[in-house]
Design an enzyme around this catalytic site. Structure first.
Site, PDB file in Angstrom:
ATOM      1  N   CYS A 117      -2.008  -2.513   2.929  1.00  0.00           N
ATOM      2  CA  CYS A 117      -0.852  -1.789   3.470  1.00  0.00           C
ATOM      3  C   CYS A 117      -0.966  -1.473   4.956  1.00  0.00           C
ATOM      4  O   CYS A 117       0.035  -1.145   5.597  1.00  0.00           O
ATOM      5  CB  CYS A 117      -0.628  -0.500   2.686  1.00  0.00           C
ATOM      6  SG  CYS A 117      -0.179  -0.771   0.955  1.00  0.00           S
ATOM      7  N   HIS A 259       3.954   3.816   7.010  1.00  0.00           N
ATOM      8  CA  HIS A 259       3.936   2.903   5.863  1.00  0.00           C
ATOM      9  C   HIS A 259       4.682   3.552   4.707  1.00  0.00           C
ATOM     10  O   HIS A 259       4.445   4.712   4.366  1.00  0.00           O
ATOM     11  CB  HIS A 259       2.494   2.599   5.465  1.00  0.00           C
ATOM     12  CG  HIS A 259       2.375   1.992   4.101  1.00  0.00           C
ATOM     13  ND1 HIS A 259       3.038   0.829   3.766  1.00  0.00           N
ATOM     14  CD2 HIS A 259       1.697   2.395   2.988  1.00  0.00           C
ATOM     15  CE1 HIS A 259       2.769   0.532   2.502  1.00  0.00           C
ATOM     16  NE2 HIS A 259       1.968   1.465   2.018  1.00  0.00           N
ATOM     17  N   ASN A 289       7.342   0.102  -2.069  1.00  0.00           N
ATOM     18  CA  ASN A 289       6.172  -0.138  -1.224  1.00  0.00           C
ATOM     19  C   ASN A 289       6.002  -1.647  -1.077  1.00  0.00           C
ATOM     20  O   ASN A 289       5.576  -2.323  -2.008  1.00  0.00           O
ATOM     21  CB  ASN A 289       4.936   0.490  -1.863  1.00  0.00           C
ATOM     22  CG  ASN A 289       3.671   0.308  -1.038  1.00  0.00           C
ATOM     23  OD1 ASN A 289       3.614  -0.517  -0.133  1.00  0.00           O
ATOM     24  ND2 ASN A 289       2.639   1.070  -1.362  1.00  0.00           N
TER      25      ASN A 289
END
Length: 338
Positions: A117, A259, A289
């Site tokens: 990520c 993020h 996500n």
């Protein structure tokens, strides 16, 4: 050798994004999992996500986003390509060379960066380094992940969280005082905590050990509570570091683009920093996500809806498996998002 006065830095010159067409809403998941739309929204802030399939995987998405970033920058060529992904189409070889060839750039240096990520920030640092060193004048940096392929479809804890997608930027050589010039970038890792987010099976260690694996071992294992605390604390810590290096205060930040792990983490980081909620970019509700694609997708959505404007001071921050985390700053350029 470049003198200090002539030193060139990476400047964001183009931005593109792409999402697979299939939309999976919470109601669809609730039909087959022990969950509900309210349960998912309350814990993650996510209402829907995009899921790849029908021949669409990481390389295809990266090519789509990359072509849009090139069009945004009015760029015909680049000198290098960096692909941030933890879901290459094959374990070997890396996917970046195929993305480069698919875009018509056969022969340029192209490589994958796997920081999960945090991958897009690591990709910015890698692509920016090629420019700062004088090795390249223009670099395409893509974040793309088909992370849904690593998620157990029967796991109500992880299945609602992740989506697929790709986002890309074109970096060009420019001056430090230009809009779009990347400011300080701060990156970190902690391998002692790798067990908080990992896929047990499929790698070299399993093959070396010859340990039989269950089907579920090929999917992501996550310790949510421990990860939540580390995510917001590390993201906030790294953000403070780059703000200090840039000579900015929190009050200087016009847009915080973190993020998009889940909405609770984003707002907790903002609260830790003292950034007002109205300055926080949030698109996790619509895309989930998307791992390495998360930050460029959020930038693209913010630029399109007008909440990210030319000249804005932008703070980026991310946290991912590895563990990896980092932050960066820039002033937003005048560009057309594609």
């Amino acid at each position: 050798m470049q003198t200090e006065q002539a030193r060139e830095v990476p400047v964001v010159a183009g931005l593109g994004s792409w999402l697979p067409p299939r939309v999976v809403r919470n109601e669809e998941l609730a039909q087959r999992l022990d969950t509900s739309d309210e349960w998912i929204r309350t814990r993650t802030g996510i209402a829907e996500r995009r899921i790849a399939g029908d021949g669409i995987a990481t390389i295809r998405m990266a090519i789509e986003a990359g072509s849009r970033a090139l069009r945004s920058a009015s760029a015909q060529t680049v000198d290098a390509l960096v692909l941030a992904t933890s879901t290459p189409d094959q374990l070997c070889p890396a996917s970046a060379p195929q993305v480069a060839t698919g875009l018509g750039f056969n022969g340029i240096p192209a490589f994958d960066v796997n920081a999960v990520c945090s991958g897009f920030l690591y990709g910015l640092a890698s692509g920016g380094g090629l420019i700062s060193s004088g090795m390249a004048q223009r670099v395409l940096v893509i974040g793309a992940d088909t992370f849904s392929t690593l998620i157990n479809p029967d796991d109500r804890t992880t299945m609602p969280i992740f989506g697929d997608g790709a986002g890309a930027v074109v970096l060009r050589a420019g001056r430090p005082d230009e809009l779009g010039a990347l400011g300080p970038i701060d990156l970190h890792s902690d391998g002692d905590q790798a067990g908080l987010l990992f896929v047990p099976a499929g790698g070299a260690q399993q093959r070396v050990d010859g340990v039989p694996m269950e089907a579920g071992d090929y999917f992501l294992a996550m310790k949510g509570a421990e990860t939540f605390y580390l995510a917001y604390s590390r993201m906030a810590e790294s953000a403070r570091t780059v703000l200090d290096r840039a000579g900015w205060t929190v009050a200087d930040v016009d847009r915080f683009v973190g993020h998009q792990a889940n909405a609770r983490i984003l707002y907790t980081v903002a609260k830790q920093l003292g950034v007002p909620e109205e300055k926080v970019a949030v698109n996790v509700d619509r895309v989930g996500n998307t791992v390495a694609a998360s930050i460029p997708l959020a930038l693209a959505d913010s630029a399109r809806d007008g909440t990210l404007r030319t000249g804005d001071r932008v703070l980026l921050s991310a946290f991912g498996a590895g563990l990896t985390w980092g932050a960066a700053v820039l002033r937003w350029p005048d560009l057309r998002v594609c």
